[in-house]
Structure formats: C-alpha cells, structure tokens
Design a protein around this motif. Structure first.
Motif, PDB file in Angstrom:
ATOM      1  N   LEU A 194       0.524  -1.108  -0.007  1.00  0.00           N
ATOM      2  CA  LEU A 194       0.025   0.077  -0.262  1.00  0.00           C
ATOM      3  C   LEU A 194       0.921   1.204  -0.249  1.00  0.00           C
ATOM      4  CD1 LEU A 194      -2.834   0.206   0.461  1.00  0.00           C
ATOM      5  CD2 LEU A 194      -2.735   0.656   2.481  1.00  0.00           C
ATOM      6  N   LEU A 195       0.873   2.427  -1.199  1.00  0.00           N
ATOM      7  CA  LEU A 195       1.706   3.307  -1.853  1.00  0.00           C
ATOM      8  C   LEU A 195       0.764   4.856  -1.487  1.00  0.00           C
ATOM      9  CD1 LEU A 195       4.612   1.967  -3.753  1.00  0.00           C
ATOM     10  CD2 LEU A 195       4.977   2.724  -0.572  1.00  0.00           C
ATOM     11  N   SER A 196       0.595   5.219  -0.508  1.00  0.00           N
ATOM     12  CA  SER A 196      -0.302   6.921  -1.071  1.00  0.00           C
ATOM     13  C   SER A 196      -2.012   6.114  -1.024  1.00  0.00           C
ATOM     14  CB  SER A 196       0.541   7.657  -2.307  1.00  0.00           C
ATOM     15  OG  SER A 196       1.677   7.709  -1.749  1.00  0.00           O
ATOM     16  N   ASP A 197      -2.308   4.871  -0.529  1.00  0.00           N
ATOM     17  CA  ASP A 197      -3.426   4.547  -0.490  1.00  0.00           C
ATOM     18  C   ASP A 197      -3.907   4.375  -1.660  1.00  0.00           C
ATOM     19  OD1 ASP A 197      -4.549   5.407   2.032  1.00  0.00           O
ATOM     20  OD2 ASP A 197      -4.803   7.697   1.370  1.00  0.00           O
ATOM     21  N   GLU A 198      -2.952   3.337  -1.905  1.00  0.00           N
ATOM     22  CA  GLU A 198      -2.457   2.820  -3.361  1.00  0.00           C
ATOM     23  C   GLU A 198      -2.138   1.081  -3.480  1.00  0.00           C
ATOM     24  OE1 GLU A 198      -1.759   2.877  -8.439  1.00  0.00           O
ATOM     25  OE2 GLU A 198      -1.478   4.363  -6.662  1.00  0.00           O
ATOM     26  N   SER A 199      -2.786   0.711  -3.773  1.00  0.00           N
ATOM     27  CA  SER A 199      -2.577  -0.386  -3.841  1.00  0.00           C
ATOM     28  C   SER A 199      -2.258  -1.537  -4.905  1.00  0.00           C
ATOM     29  CB  SER A 199      -3.431  -1.870  -3.057  1.00  0.00           C
ATOM     30  OG  SER A 199      -3.352  -3.140  -3.457  1.00  0.00           O
ATOM     31  N   ILE A 200      -0.551  -1.122  -4.352  1.00  0.00           N
ATOM     32  CA  ILE A 200       0.705  -1.956  -5.920  1.00  0.00           C
ATOM     33  C   ILE A 200       0.632  -3.168  -6.078  1.00  0.00           C
ATOM     34  CG2 ILE A 200       2.590  -1.802  -6.667  1.00  0.00           C
ATOM     35  CD1 ILE A 200       1.295   0.632  -6.593  1.00  0.00           C
ATOM     36  N   LYS A 201       0.183  -3.770  -6.404  1.00  0.00           N
ATOM     37  CA  LYS A 201       0.597  -5.395  -7.055  1.00  0.00           C
ATOM     38  C   LYS A 201       1.405  -5.489  -8.550  1.00  0.00           C
ATOM     39  CE  LYS A 201      -4.358  -7.113  -5.673  1.00  0.00           C
ATOM     40  NZ  LYS A 201      -5.394  -7.771  -5.793  1.00  0.00           N
ATOM     41  N   PHE A 202       2.582  -6.905  -8.315  1.00  0.00           N
ATOM     42  CA  PHE A 202       3.204  -7.581  -9.010  1.00  0.00           C
ATOM     43  C   PHE A 202       2.612  -8.109 -10.656  1.00  0.00           C
ATOM     44  CE2 PHE A 202       4.358  -6.015  -5.332  1.00  0.00           C
ATOM     45  CZ  PHE A 202       5.498  -4.800  -5.044  1.00  0.00           C
ATOM     46  N   ASP A 203       3.442  -7.377 -11.611  1.00  0.00           N
ATOM     47  CA  ASP A 203       3.416  -8.537 -12.686  1.00  0.00           C
ATOM     48  C   ASP A 203       4.066  -9.894 -13.188  1.00  0.00           C
ATOM     49  OD1 ASP A 203       1.214  -6.615 -14.173  1.00  0.00           O
ATOM     50  OD2 ASP A 203       2.524  -4.901 -14.028  1.00  0.00           O
ATOM     51  N   CYS A 204       5.164  -9.356 -12.035  1.00  0.00           N
ATOM     52  CA  CYS A 204       6.668 -10.363 -12.030  1.00  0.00           C
ATOM     53  C   CYS A 204       6.927 -10.287 -10.687  1.00  0.00           C
ATOM     54  CB  CYS A 204       6.779 -10.202 -13.677  1.00  0.00           C
ATOM     55  SG  CYS A 204       8.461 -11.976 -13.975  1.00  0.00           S
ATOM     56  N   VAL A 205       7.771 -11.415 -10.308  1.00  0.00           N
ATOM     57  CA  VAL A 205       8.749 -11.396  -9.119  1.00  0.00           C
ATOM     58  C   VAL A 205       9.688 -12.046  -9.551  1.00  0.00           C
ATOM     59  CG1 VAL A 205       9.247 -12.135  -6.822  1.00  0.00           C
ATOM     60  CG2 VAL A 205       7.058 -11.592  -7.115  1.00  0.00           C
ATOM     61  N   PHE A 206      11.067 -11.080  -9.748  1.00  0.00           N
ATOM     62  CA  PHE A 206      12.393 -11.037  -9.920  1.00  0.00           C
ATOM     63  C   PHE A 206      13.178 -11.889  -8.669  1.00  0.00           C
ATOM     64  CE2 PHE A 206      15.794 -10.537 -13.650  1.00  0.00           C
ATOM     65  CZ  PHE A 206      17.161 -11.261 -12.464  1.00  0.00           C
ATOM     66  N   ASN A 207      14.003 -12.688  -8.599  1.00  0.00           N
ATOM     67  CA  ASN A 207      14.144 -13.770  -7.640  1.00  0.00           C
ATOM     68  C   ASN A 207      15.022 -13.243  -7.327  1.00  0.00           C
ATOM     69  OD1 ASN A 207      14.556 -15.766  -5.788  1.00  0.00           O
ATOM     70  ND2 ASN A 207      13.658 -17.535  -5.995  1.00  0.00           N
ATOM     71  N   ALA A 208      16.195 -12.524  -6.302  1.00  0.00           N
ATOM     72  CA  ALA A 208      17.755 -12.771  -6.658  1.00  0.00           C
ATOM     73  C   ALA A 208      17.557 -13.037  -5.257  1.00  0.00           C
ATOM     74  CB  ALA A 208      17.590 -11.178  -6.380  1.00  0.00           C
ATOM     75  N   ILE A 209      17.329 -14.143  -4.514  1.00  0.00           N
ATOM     76  CA  ILE A 209      17.461 -14.726  -2.896  1.00  0.00           C
ATOM     77  C   ILE A 209      18.285 -15.887  -3.112  1.00  0.00           C
ATOM     78  CG2 ILE A 209      16.616 -15.709  -0.894  1.00  0.00           C
ATOM     79  CD1 ILE A 209      13.921 -14.322  -0.735  1.00  0.00           C
ATOM     80  N   HIS A 210      18.907 -15.816  -3.008  1.00  0.00           N
ATOM     81  CA  HIS A 210      20.225 -16.974  -2.236  1.00  0.00           C
ATOM     82  C   HIS A 210      19.792 -17.678  -1.691  1.00  0.00           C
ATOM     83  CE1 HIS A 210      21.993 -14.467  -5.909  1.00  0.00           C
ATOM     84  NE2 HIS A 210      22.805 -14.085  -4.768  1.00  0.00           N
TER      85      HIS A 210
END
Length: 325
Positions: A67-83
């Motif tokens: 939630l940013l400035s009362d707007e819910s941001i959803k993601f089109d894709c996740v870039f996985n950089a977790i080792h």
C-alpha cells in the motif's frame, strides 16, 4: 504500460548479504522506461518494500501487494534474487505459484530438488550423470569415522546439504579433523554430505532459457588461491574466474552436453549455474545453483557478457520468459 516488477532479496540464510547485492544490481540495471522496479526485502521478521530513501512499507502476504499513498500496488512479475532459503529452496516459488504471480526462477519442485545436494545427485545418477563418491549424515546419527573414510577417502569435503556460497563446507585431510568439520556443517543444516575429493580442473557453466531456447553459456574455469573454491575465493577476490575456460574442445563439448542434459532432465526454467570437476577426462557434477549471483563480478553475468548478452538484456529476458510461461 510499464510492468510492476518486485525484486525480492535478502532471505533467511547466511547468504542474505550477497542476495542484497544481487538484488541491488538488478534494481539498478532494469530498464526504467519499461519497468517500475520495487526492491522487496524478505526477512524472517519482516517483508517490506524499500524505497530509494530507505523508507519501508509492509508487504501484504495475502496477495503480495504493498500500500503506497492509499493505492494497492500489485506486481506483474517477481524477479527472484534470494540466494538460499526461502528463495532458492522452493518456498517462495510455491507461494508465488499459489498466487499465480509469474517469477523468474524455476518452479517449486525443481528449486527444492536442486537445493538439496543429496536428492539432486540421487535423481541424476540413473541418467548416467557422474558424481563424486559420497556419504550422508543426518543430525543425531552415529558417526563412524572409519566407515566414512573407507567410502570417500582422504582428503574429503564435508558440506552442509542445503546451503550455498560455501557456507558450512570444510576440506578434511586427517581423520582427527573430521568431527570438527562435521560439527561446522551441522551449524548450517541438519543434513550433511561428505564427498570424495576430486583432483582436477574445476569449471562452472550457466544454462538459461534465453528467447525460448535452452542456452548453454560460455564455460568459466575456477582457479582458487585458497585450498578450494570457498567463500573468500568466491566473494573476496581469492580466485581467478577465467571465461572462456582454458580447456580442450573435447572437455568443452562434454561439459556443455552434460549441463544442457541436466537442465532438460530436471525440466528447468530460468537461471542455473552448475559446477563440475574433471576426473579421468569426464565432468563430475558437484552441485547446481538456481539463483546464482547476479552482481557484475558474478560468474553467470560474466558468462553472459562473453556470449554477447548484456546484464540489462539478461534480466529483461528473465522477466519476458517468466511472463511468457
């Protein structure tokens, strides 16, 4: 319209600092005209979006939104950089697959399998993939040092079964040092693998899905200044990583063939980087990484550059492949 891309980084393992560096490079490299990139830190105590001023905003785990400035941001894709866990062992993959959010890494099963060195080697053995002689231990098992040495010999490597970046690994030359090495590995994981030492040329090879095709990248030769390719060799400049590798055409063809075969057998997608050591003129598989380092100094980006693939193109392709899948 620009795509919203969450770059997940951090994680629950000893590799979290390396992951933060990889994620930062991805964030700085992605085409800002094409993507809205969001740095998302994943830690046991918090999942947060971190803006350019280092302000933190909690991630709603119900749908992976913020939630940013009362707007819910959803993601089109996740870039996985977790080792390491939970980005390389299947947990995040399963979570995103349940939410139907595309991600750049392999699927949940492939991630879990490849992260477990023992299970990976056992799965590939029936296909003729060569591996070092090994001995397995679980925490609490009775340790029979003579039986271990009888099977794998000395020197040998004692490794945490589910860890990366050479955390929890020791090279053992003497029987009296074996218990200390085992204790060290058990600090990283409750399963360990003890492997025969293979004395030969070590190489690393990246295999990726690039523009819809399985692509084997140029091979890197590993020459460590230390006793083996440990953490300092990987991240503190204590090694030479020579791309393309100084190996014969025969060695190159064998390595490329087996690396591509492994990628295909496992039904992989996304990035992979596998390590091999040559014994009796044949490549022996050590391990596979499915979220390899992504800094400019990391091996897979070096290999991509040798193949004429820029980091921007490498990362853009990963997102395109994820969205197409």
């Amino acid at each position: 319209m620009k795509k919203n891309i969450a770059i997940i980084m951090g994680g629950y393992s000893s590799e979290y600092e390396i992951s933060l560096k990889s994620g930062k490079v991805v964030y700085e490299t992605l085409n800002k005209d094409k993507y809205n990139a969001y740095r998302v830190h994943i830690f046991k105590e918090k999942w947060v979006y971190v803006d350019d001023d280092n302000n933190e905003y909690p991630i709603d785990k119900n749908d992976f939104s913020v939630l940013l400035s009362d707007e819910s941001i959803k993601f089109d894709c996740v870039f996985n950089a977790i080792h390491g866990s939970p980005g390389e062992d299947g947990f995040m993959q399963a979570y995103f697959e349940m939410l139907n959010i595309p991600h750049t890494s392999c699927s949940m099963y492939q991630a879990a399998l490849t992260f477990n060195k023992r299970d990976l080697l056992a799965t590939l053995k029936p296909y003729g993939i060569k591996t070092a002689e090994s001995f397995y231990l679980n925490l609490g098992d009775t340790i029979n040092e003579d039986a271990i040495i009888s099977k794998v010999g000395l020197p040998c490597f004692v490794k945490a079964n589910r860890s990366g970046s050479s955390f929890g690994i020791s090279k053992v030359y003497k029987k009296e040092d074996l218990q200390t090495a085992i204790d060290h590995s058990f600090k990283e994981d409750n399963e360990i693998i003890i492997e025969q030492f293979l004395d030969g040329v070590e190489v690393s090879v990246g295999v990726i899905s690039y523009k819809g095709e399985i692509t084997v990248l140029p091979i890197t030769e590993i020459v460590s200044e230390n006793d083996f390719f440990d953490y300092a060799a990987k991240y503190e400049g204590k090694s030479q990583e020579i791309t393309p590798a100084r190996i014969s055409k025969d060695y190159e063809e064998k390595t490329r063939k087996v690396a591509k075969q492994i990628y295909s057998i496992l039904g992989m997608t996304g990035f992979s980087r596998s390590e091999f050591i040559f014994k009796d003129d044949e490549p022996y598989l050590l391990e596979m990484n499915t979220v390899p380092g992504l800094t400019k100094e990391s091996i897979l980006p070096q290999q991509a550059a040798e193949a004429g693939i820029s980091m921007a193109d490498l990362f853009d392709n990963a997102i395109s492949e994820a969205l197409n899948n």
